[in-house]
Design an enzyme around this catalytic site. Structure first.
Site, PDB file in Angstrom:
ATOM      1  N   SER A 149      -3.514   8.449  -5.878  1.00  0.00           N
ATOM      2  CA  SER A 149      -3.915   7.024  -5.974  1.00  0.00           C
ATOM      3  C   SER A 149      -5.365   6.693  -5.657  1.00  0.00           C
ATOM      4  CB  SER A 149      -2.826   6.318  -5.063  1.00  0.00           C
ATOM      5  OG  SER A 149      -2.916   4.930  -5.027  1.00  0.00           O
ATOM      6  N   GLU A 167      -6.480  -9.817 -16.406  1.00  0.00           N
ATOM      7  CA  GLU A 167      -7.878 -10.370 -16.747  1.00  0.00           C
ATOM      8  C   GLU A 167      -8.938  -9.258 -16.938  1.00  0.00           C
ATOM      9  OE1 GLU A 167      -8.855 -13.216 -13.735  1.00  0.00           O
ATOM     10  OE2 GLU A 167      -7.314 -14.774 -14.422  1.00  0.00           O
ATOM     11  N   HIS A 191      -1.716   4.251 -10.846  1.00  0.00           N
ATOM     12  CA  HIS A 191      -0.431   3.449 -11.017  1.00  0.00           C
ATOM     13  C   HIS A 191      -0.438   2.781 -12.278  1.00  0.00           C
ATOM     14  CE1 HIS A 191       0.362   3.558  -6.701  1.00  0.00           C
ATOM     15  NE2 HIS A 191      -0.824   3.603  -6.452  1.00  0.00           N
TER      16      HIS A 191
END
Length: 308
Positions: A149, A167, A191
């Site tokens: 991560s 966005e 992720h």
């Protein structure tokens, strides 16, 4: 730069146990190290020179709940018969200069960065002797550096640290800064599939087409040897975004807040045992044979060279 003798493992992670803790049951019964069940953690140990006898140092700096994270890693490694597992709860730049910590990473066989907030990693370790020791050992020794991560996102020279997925292709939404610098010419997002971060990676590559974008899904990782040969590990998917052949983009013309256009991005998708050569920009697709639940072996590639 000389070919590094060490190995780098970057992992997409599972539950983010450090920067966005919001689900109570995830804290009570952590499953962010579920990649252990799929064999990634075992592969890390197998790549270490001393195997189960390795000394492992887990760095929990990125996490907001470091004690819990550290304990879970200890239990996971113990299940692999790795008993020399220590945790470094480094919470400041002053801590990073502690002579005891410097000695411990100088003697470790494996260093593992946990998940959380990657900006904490770069802000605390950037420019320190701690990071210099890690880089020197990675370059000159058979030494394993792993990160999941946030630990994976911070591994490269360029690092994404902010940007909403929905966005991401709006100019100015994705923020990039310097990472820890274990590998050049790539930028990593984690992720990747579960949080729909394709836009972040596309934008990062559009603004710097010379780097390869790496999107790591959960329970997906890359083992990087010699600084350029990347092998997919784990059961998840990895997406590579190559911008070298971009024909045109308006990213430098549009105003902040306007959408970005990109023509002719190349995308690759990797799964377990596939390889990608960063020097030759070539992907080698392997055949994986499932022998039991979550256990795979590799078949020979098209050149009749075994992966193992």
């Amino acid at each position: 730069m000389d070919v590094p003798k060490g190995k780098l493992v970057i992992i997409g992670g599972a539950v983010d146990m450090g920067s966005n803790v919001s689900v109570v049951e995830h804290i009570m019964q952590p499953n962010y190290i579920k990649f252990f069940e799929k064999g990634i953690l075992k592969r890390i140990i197998n790549e270490s020179e001393k195997k189960e006898g390795s000394v492992v140092e887990v760095i929990t700096t990125a996490s907001q709940i470091p004690e819990l994270v550290g304990n879970e890693y200890i239990k996971a490694f113990n299940q692999l018969n790795v008993t020399h597992v220590n945790v470094l709860h480094i919470k400041s730049r002053e801590h990073a200069s502690d002579p005891e910590y410097l000695e411990r990473i100088s003697k470790a066989d494996v260093v593992m960065f946990s998940g959380g907030d990657q900006l904490r990693l770069t802000a605390i370790f950037g420019g320190t002797q701690f990071l210099q020791i890690l880089k020197q050992r990675y370059q000159n020794e058979n030494f394993v550096i792993a990160g999941t991560s946030a630990g994976a996102a911070a591994a490269s020279t360029h690092m994404i640290y902010r940007g909403q997925s929905n966005e991401a292709l709006i100019k100015g939404e994705v923020q990039i800064t310097a990472g820890l610098g274990f590998i050049d010419s790539v930028i990593v997002d984690t992720h990747f599939v579960q949080r729909g971060r394709i836009g972040r990676l596309l934008y990062a590559v559009a603004t710097n087409p010379g780097i390869l974008g790496i999107g790591l899904g959960e329970d997906a990782g890359l083992l990087i040897t010699e600084g350029y040969m990347m092998e997919a590990i784990g059961s998840g998917l990895i997406m590579l975004v190559d911008g070298k052949n971009i024909v045109e983009t308006n990213v430098y013309d549009v105003e902040i807040g306007d959408p970005v256009s990109i023509e002719n991005l190349k995308v690759h998708v990797m799964s377990i045992f596939d390889k990608y050569d960063l020097q030759q920009h070539r992907m080698i697709i392997k055949k994986a044979i499932k022998v039991e639940e979550d256990v795979f072996i590799s078949a020979q590639d098209s050149d009749n060279n075994d992966l193992q």
